[in-house]
Design an enzyme around this catalytic site. Structure first.
Site, PDB file in Angstrom:
ATOM      1  N   PRO A 241       0.837  -1.209   0.000  1.00  0.00           N
ATOM      2  CG  PRO A 241       0.085  -0.977   2.200  1.00  0.00           C
ATOM      3  CD  PRO A 241       0.817  -1.915   1.281  1.00  0.00           C
TER       4      PRO A 241
ATOM      5  CB  SER B  95      -2.989   3.360   0.768  1.00  0.00           C
ATOM      6  OG  SER B  95      -2.971   4.273   1.851  1.00  0.00           O
TER       7      SER B  95
ATOM      8  CD  GLN C  64      -2.872   1.081   5.195  1.00  0.00           C
ATOM      9  OE1 GLN C  64      -3.401   1.844   4.384  1.00  0.00           O
ATOM     10  NE2 GLN C  64      -2.650   1.427   6.455  1.00  0.00           N
TER      11      GLN C  64
ATOM     12  CE1 TYR D 160      -1.267   4.028   8.797  1.00  0.00           C
ATOM     13  CE2 TYR D 160      -2.253   4.729   6.717  1.00  0.00           C
ATOM     14  CZ  TYR D 160      -1.134   4.447   7.481  1.00  0.00           C
ATOM     15  OH  TYR D 160       0.120   4.583   6.936  1.00  0.00           O
TER      16      TYR D 160
ATOM     17  CB  THR E 119      -0.703   0.140   9.053  1.00  0.00           C
ATOM     18  OG1 THR E 119      -0.638  -0.187   7.665  1.00  0.00           O
ATOM     19  CG2 THR E 119       0.552   0.903   9.441  1.00  0.00           C
TER      20      THR E 119
ATOM     21  CE  LYS F 101       2.748  -2.247   4.778  1.00  0.00           C
ATOM     22  NZ  LYS F 101       3.172  -0.940   5.330  1.00  0.00           N
TER      23      LYS F 101
ATOM     24  CB  SER G 291       6.428  -3.487   7.084  1.00  0.00           C
ATOM     25  OG  SER G 291       6.394  -2.164   6.603  1.00  0.00           O
TER      26      SER G 291
ATOM     27  CG  HIS H 235       5.094   3.044   7.742  1.00  0.00           C
ATOM     28  ND1 HIS H 235       3.938   2.810   8.421  1.00  0.00           N
ATOM     29  CD2 HIS H 235       4.790   3.981   6.794  1.00  0.00           C
ATOM     30  CE1 HIS H 235       2.978   3.584   7.921  1.00  0.00           C
ATOM     31  NE2 HIS H 235       3.476   4.291   6.928  1.00  0.00           N
TER      32      HIS H 235
ATOM     33  CB  VAL I 221      12.152  -5.705  -2.802  1.00  0.00           C
ATOM     34  CG1 VAL I 221      12.220  -6.498  -4.098  1.00  0.00           C
ATOM     35  CG2 VAL I 221      12.210  -6.628  -1.591  1.00  0.00           C
TER      36      VAL I 221
ATOM     37  N   GLY J 185       6.837  -1.023  -2.751  1.00  0.00           N
ATOM     38  CA  GLY J 185       6.106   0.238  -2.570  1.00  0.00           C
ATOM     39  C   GLY J 185       6.623   1.352  -3.464  1.00  0.00           C
ATOM     40  NE  ARG J 186      10.527   5.662  -0.180  1.00  0.00           N
ATOM     41  CZ  ARG J 186      10.652   5.097   1.022  1.00  0.00           C
ATOM     42  NH1 ARG J 186      10.925   3.799   1.120  1.00  0.00           N
ATOM     43  NH2 ARG J 186      10.496   5.818   2.121  1.00  0.00           N
TER      44      ARG J 186
END
Length: 369
Positions: free
Chosen positions: A77, A106, A127, A129, A155, A230, A252, A254, A288, A308-309
């Site tokens: 996410p 997300s 995901q 919150y 998360t 997570k 993770s 984050h 990764v 992610g990124r």
């Protein structure tokens, strides 16, 4: 310029995106030590390849929570993807589906669960919150269920937002033409400007700092979806997560955006895998960028990895096409790593295929004179 690896998208995204948006995606917490370490730690794990094994056919398919996917490479996410590209989460959903893998949406997406579901078939996780107002949480989980999402990735490392100094300097806030789509009708979709980071102020106002293990139990009373926890980095929390009904664990930190000076996730992975004792699958999130990284994570006991990124950077650079290329490049590199290591299926990837700096050196046979 031909793009030949995943990391090259970051520089293109930096050129294309406004500074505030690129910095939001790229930066980590405080000194950003863990941010660099998430990547650097992979370089301290080396291969012990096996030779003269028939690798003419290689099978990368696997199952996650019973869902069949084409490879153990999934999408993590990442928030507010329409800041990167107008198609945002729509593009990500389509690229994941085309690659036969899982996308995690997300909570703070700029497209709603219903909008993402409307892109067509695909296995998707949501995901979550946990907001102070539990009715908001219950409503959101029900909407994700109705929209066909298959699991909740809860998360657990964000009772407060980490100190991301780039966001403070840039006075980060969600651009006015976008909203956090899942919260639009609840008057929680907008992010006000602030004297530091608009997101930090939003989190301080909305996210529940009292979140504890009992809330995982509560979540199980409002949904039948499996819950992935997570943000786990220790054996102790692995045991507690399993005791409290987690269906899986995502190791993770984050994206190194919360507590700086935590270990790289690849360094924390083996401790978590050992504590899980095969009772639930363990996944790796963070750092990764290569197929070799995927192999190393699986050799240390991960059932799969999340990126992610690379998704937001490739989205910024080339939209859906960029994300498709990232998934294909990682797939191709991972397949090559398997072949060159002498593995033709995932179950053949073992701890003996790697050596880490914390291993006892392999005894060398004494040569005969």
């Amino acid at each position: 310029m031909e793009i030949t690896n995943v990391s090259e998208y970051e520089a293109i995204a930096k050129q294309k995106l406004p500074k505030m948006i690129f910095d939001y995606y790229a930066s980590g917490a405080e000194d950003q030590w863990s941010l660099a370490e998430n990547r650097n730690a992979f370089s301290r794990i080396l291969f012990r390849p096996r030779i003269l094994i028939d690798v003419s056919k290689i099978d990368m398919a696997t199952t996650v929570l019973g869902f069949k996917i084409s490879m153990p490479i999934m999408i993590a996410p990442t928030a507010m993807q329409k800041m990167a590209h107008p198609e945002g989460e729509y593009a990500t959903a389509r690229a994941a589906s085309a690659a036969g893998t899982i996308m995690t949406l997300s909570s703070w997406a700029t497209s709603s669960v219903e909008e993402v579901a409307s892109t067509g078939p695909g296995i998707r996780f949501f995901q979550l919150y946990v907001y102070k107002d539990r009715n908001v949480v219950a409503q959101l989980v029900r909407r994700a269920e109705r929209a066909g999402f298959k699991a909740i990735a809860l998360t657990v490392d964000t009772p407060r937002l980490g100190r991301r100094e780039a966001d403070i300097k840039n006075r980060f806030t969600l651009p006015p033409f976008l909203t956090l789509k899942n919260f639009e009708g609840l008057d929680l979709g907008k992010m006000e400007g602030a004297d530091d980071s608009g997101l930090a102020s939003y989190v301080a106002g909305q996210i529940d700092r009292s979140l504890s293990w009992k809330d995982i139990k509560w979540l199980q009373t409002i949904t039948t979806l499996p819950i992935l926890v997570k943000g786990v980095l220790t054996a102790e929390d692995t045991s507690l997560a399993i005791q409290n009904g987690a269906a899986g664990i995502i190791v993770s930190n984050h994206g190194a955006r919360q507590l700086d000076y935590v270990p790289a996730t690849i360094m924390a992975l083996e401790e978590v895998v050992k504590a899980a004792q095969g009772r639930v699958p363990v996944f790796l999130d963070g750092g990764v960028r290569r197929g070799t990284d995927v192999f190393k994570a699986l050799a240390l006991g991960a059932s799969g990895i999340f990126i992610g990124r690379p998704v937001v950077f490739s989205l910024a650079a080339e939209g859906e096409t960029g994300i498709r290329k990232v998934l294909q490049m990682l797939r191709d590199e991972f397949e090559l790593t398997m072949a060159l290591s002498g593995c033709h299926s995932l179950r053949e990837i073992t701890r003996d295929h790697i050596v880490t700096e914390w291993d006892v050196p392999h005894p060398r046979p004494t040569p005969r004179l």
